[in-house]
Design an enzyme around this catalytic site. Structure first.
Site, PDB file in Angstrom:
ATOM      1  N   TYR A 157       0.822  -1.218   0.000  1.00  0.00           N
ATOM      2  CA  TYR A 157       0.000   0.000   0.000  1.00  0.00           C
ATOM      3  C   TYR A 157       0.855   1.266   0.000  1.00  0.00           C
ATOM      4  O   TYR A 157       0.353   2.353  -0.267  1.00  0.00           O
ATOM      5  CB  TYR A 157      -0.935   0.035   1.220  1.00  0.00           C
ATOM      6  CG  TYR A 157      -2.019  -1.026   1.220  1.00  0.00           C
ATOM      7  CD1 TYR A 157      -2.281  -1.801   0.100  1.00  0.00           C
ATOM      8  CD2 TYR A 157      -2.775  -1.254   2.353  1.00  0.00           C
ATOM      9  CE1 TYR A 157      -3.265  -2.776   0.106  1.00  0.00           C
ATOM     10  CE2 TYR A 157      -3.771  -2.234   2.372  1.00  0.00           C
ATOM     11  CZ  TYR A 157      -4.003  -2.992   1.240  1.00  0.00           C
ATOM     12  OH  TYR A 157      -4.983  -3.937   1.264  1.00  0.00           O
TER      13      TYR A 157
ATOM     14  N   LYS B 279       3.707 -15.300   2.736  1.00  0.00           N
ATOM     15  CA  LYS B 279       3.605 -16.088   1.502  1.00  0.00           C
ATOM     16  C   LYS B 279       5.038 -16.396   1.068  1.00  0.00           C
ATOM     17  O   LYS B 279       5.472 -16.037  -0.033  1.00  0.00           O
ATOM     18  CB  LYS B 279       2.822 -15.276   0.448  1.00  0.00           C
ATOM     19  CG  LYS B 279       2.446 -16.046  -0.790  1.00  0.00           C
ATOM     20  CD  LYS B 279       1.326 -17.046  -0.586  1.00  0.00           C
ATOM     21  CE  LYS B 279       1.048 -17.810  -1.867  1.00  0.00           C
ATOM     22  NZ  LYS B 279       0.145 -18.962  -1.674  1.00  0.00           N
TER      23      LYS B 279
ATOM     24  N   ASP C 124      -2.787 -18.234   2.433  1.00  0.00           N
ATOM     25  CA  ASP C 124      -3.967 -18.944   1.911  1.00  0.00           C
ATOM     26  C   ASP C 124      -4.456 -19.974   2.925  1.00  0.00           C
ATOM     27  O   ASP C 124      -5.658 -20.128   3.171  1.00  0.00           O
ATOM     28  CB  ASP C 124      -3.681 -19.570   0.543  1.00  0.00           C
ATOM     29  CG  ASP C 124      -2.290 -20.164   0.423  1.00  0.00           C
ATOM     30  OD1 ASP C 124      -1.461 -19.946   1.341  1.00  0.00           O
ATOM     31  OD2 ASP C 124      -2.007 -20.861  -0.566  1.00  0.00           O
TER      32      ASP C 124
ATOM     33  N   ASP D 133      -5.006  -6.649   6.232  1.00  0.00           N
ATOM     34  CA  ASP D 133      -6.235  -5.946   5.851  1.00  0.00           C
ATOM     35  C   ASP D 133      -7.331  -6.981   5.589  1.00  0.00           C
ATOM     36  O   ASP D 133      -8.465  -6.883   6.082  1.00  0.00           O
ATOM     37  CB  ASP D 133      -5.943  -5.128   4.576  1.00  0.00           C
ATOM     38  CG  ASP D 133      -7.054  -4.161   4.241  1.00  0.00           C
ATOM     39  OD1 ASP D 133      -7.999  -4.037   5.038  1.00  0.00           O
ATOM     40  OD2 ASP D 133      -6.974  -3.524   3.168  1.00  0.00           O
TER      41      ASP D 133
ATOM     42  N   ASP E  61     -10.519  -8.418   8.446  1.00  0.00           N
ATOM     43  CA  ASP E  61     -11.956  -8.345   8.136  1.00  0.00           C
ATOM     44  C   ASP E  61     -12.588  -9.736   8.174  1.00  0.00           C
ATOM     45  O   ASP E  61     -13.726  -9.895   8.614  1.00  0.00           O
ATOM     46  CB  ASP E  61     -12.187  -7.706   6.758  1.00  0.00           C
ATOM     47  CG  ASP E  61     -12.331  -6.196   6.866  1.00  0.00           C
ATOM     48  OD1 ASP E  61     -11.843  -5.636   7.871  1.00  0.00           O
ATOM     49  OD2 ASP E  61     -12.928  -5.583   5.965  1.00  0.00           O
TER      50      ASP E  61
END
Ligand code: NAD
Length: 341
Positions: free
Chosen positions: A137, A179, A212, A236, A240
């Protein structure tokens, strides 16, 4: 000396839930509260969502308690017009807040409000620690003809400081999510978290999960997690996903911490303009944010835990605002929590 708290009610239901939070704070300790404008309210008064004076007042406080900003009044497509959320971004940047903490602990009385089955969710008490100022970001981004790019970068120092927050918050275990089978930033992340663990926190159990797999495990066995630490983008999304486990936005608190300066504590929900002024806003995410402020911002653990138990007890008595399917008012919930303290 009384600890100084900068309170920022903001917009919509913000002032209503802030008023409730003031009552709660008065019941648990001696605090010096100073209220300031932010978001749309600040745009109306000063033409900007965050003035330098308010930012400075927040820097000088021991902690900052924010309710919510925004609303249709300030929605605009004019890129040069000030927007309420610039107040939030300005605070995060101005206070150097690099760690975002979101606890997810569905109250026993609300287990059936979760989209997951009760037996899956029961016992869930986890904390997502998200890196907030690095990664994709904040990397270089751009377009070149039919190609676009967003660069992801992390430094060892950035990973170390967020990992310290995670290990410091752990009760049972830290799960670091990356990852590392694909991304170089993730390999640096994993190496750094592992080294910091071995050097500074060897007694805290640590495991690593690929993002994942973490996304699957969060819904398959949420109660197995304690602290999850991860980079900005993954955090992020996972925070959620984890938030949905509780079934209601009106219940979720958050904390953002920096290096040494005051932290910012706020509910995850927005300003709920659709119910502003009706007296039915759920103040519990705000109360949970007050508890986080006492725990992580002011080192008042027993008062923090006391508020969390009082929230559970009020819910056990059946107190519910309309977002939880009940008919209680903000005032009813506030009374019930204060009586349960
Ligand atoms: P929202 O979170 O304000 O509301 C979503 C839905 O949840 C609405 O139906 C609302 O009534 C309900 N809700 C939210 N909080 C509640 C509470 N405490 N009690 C009862 N019901 C509650 O999200 P939105 O509608 O997408 O956004 C409204 C405004 O808030 C927008 O201007 C948006 O930009 C802003 N916003 C601000 C923040 C923040 O300040 N951190 C976060 C998200 C959205």
């Amino acid at each position: 000396m009384a600890r100084a708290i900068a309170t920022l009610p903001g917009d919509g239901i913000g002032p209503e839930i802030t008023a409730a939070a003031r009552e709660l704070l008065a019941a648990v300790g001696d605090f010096q509260l100073e209220e300031h404008l932010v978001g749309g309210a600040s745009i109306d008064a000063h033409g900007t969502a965050l003035t330098d004076e308010v930012l400075e007042a927040c820097r000088n406080a021991d902690a900052v308690l924010l309710a919510a900003v925004g609303g249709p009044k300030w929605d605009t497509t004019d890129p040069s017009a000030p927007r309420p959320e610039q107040g939030l971004l300005g605070l995060r940047k101005g206070l150097g807040l690099f760690a975002n903490l979101r606890p997810v602990r569905p109250s026993a009385a609300l287990l059936d409000a979760s989209p997951l089955k009760r037996d899956r969710i029961e016992g869930t008490d986890l904390l997502v620690v998200r890196e907030l100022t690095g990664g994709i970001y904040f990397g270089d981004s751009g377009r070149d003809g039919d190609r676009a790019h967003d660069d992801c970068a992390y430094t060892v120092a950035e990973v170390e400081r967020i990992a310290r927050v995670a290990f410091g918050s752990a009760r049972r275990r830290v799960t670091s999510v990356d990852k590392a089978n694909v991304m170089e930033t993730s390999r640096l992340w994993r190496e750094t978290v592992t080294r910091l663990h071995d050097e500074e926190f060897p007694d805290v159990p640590l495991n690593h999960l690929l993002v994942d797999n973490a996304a699957m495990q969060l819904v398959a066995a949420p109660a197995d997690f304690d602290v999850i630490v991860t980079e900005n983008l993954f955090g992020d999304i996972l925070s959620d996903e984890a938030a949905m486990l509780t079934g209601s936005l009106g219940m979720l608190p958050s904390a953002s911490l920096g290096d040494g300066g005051p932290g910012l504590f706020e509910p995850v929900h927005g300003s709920a303009p659709d119910i502003a002024g009706t007296g039915t806003a759920n103040p519990l995410a705000m109360f949970g944010s007050v508890a986080l402020m006492l725990r992580h911002g002011l080192a008042m653990e027993s008062e923090a835990a006391g508020i969390e138990s009082a929230i559970d007890r009020a819910l056990e008595q059946g107190i519910r605002t309309p977002d939880l399917g009940g008919a209680s008012t903000t005032e009813d919930v506030t009374r019930a929590v204060l009586a349960s303290l």
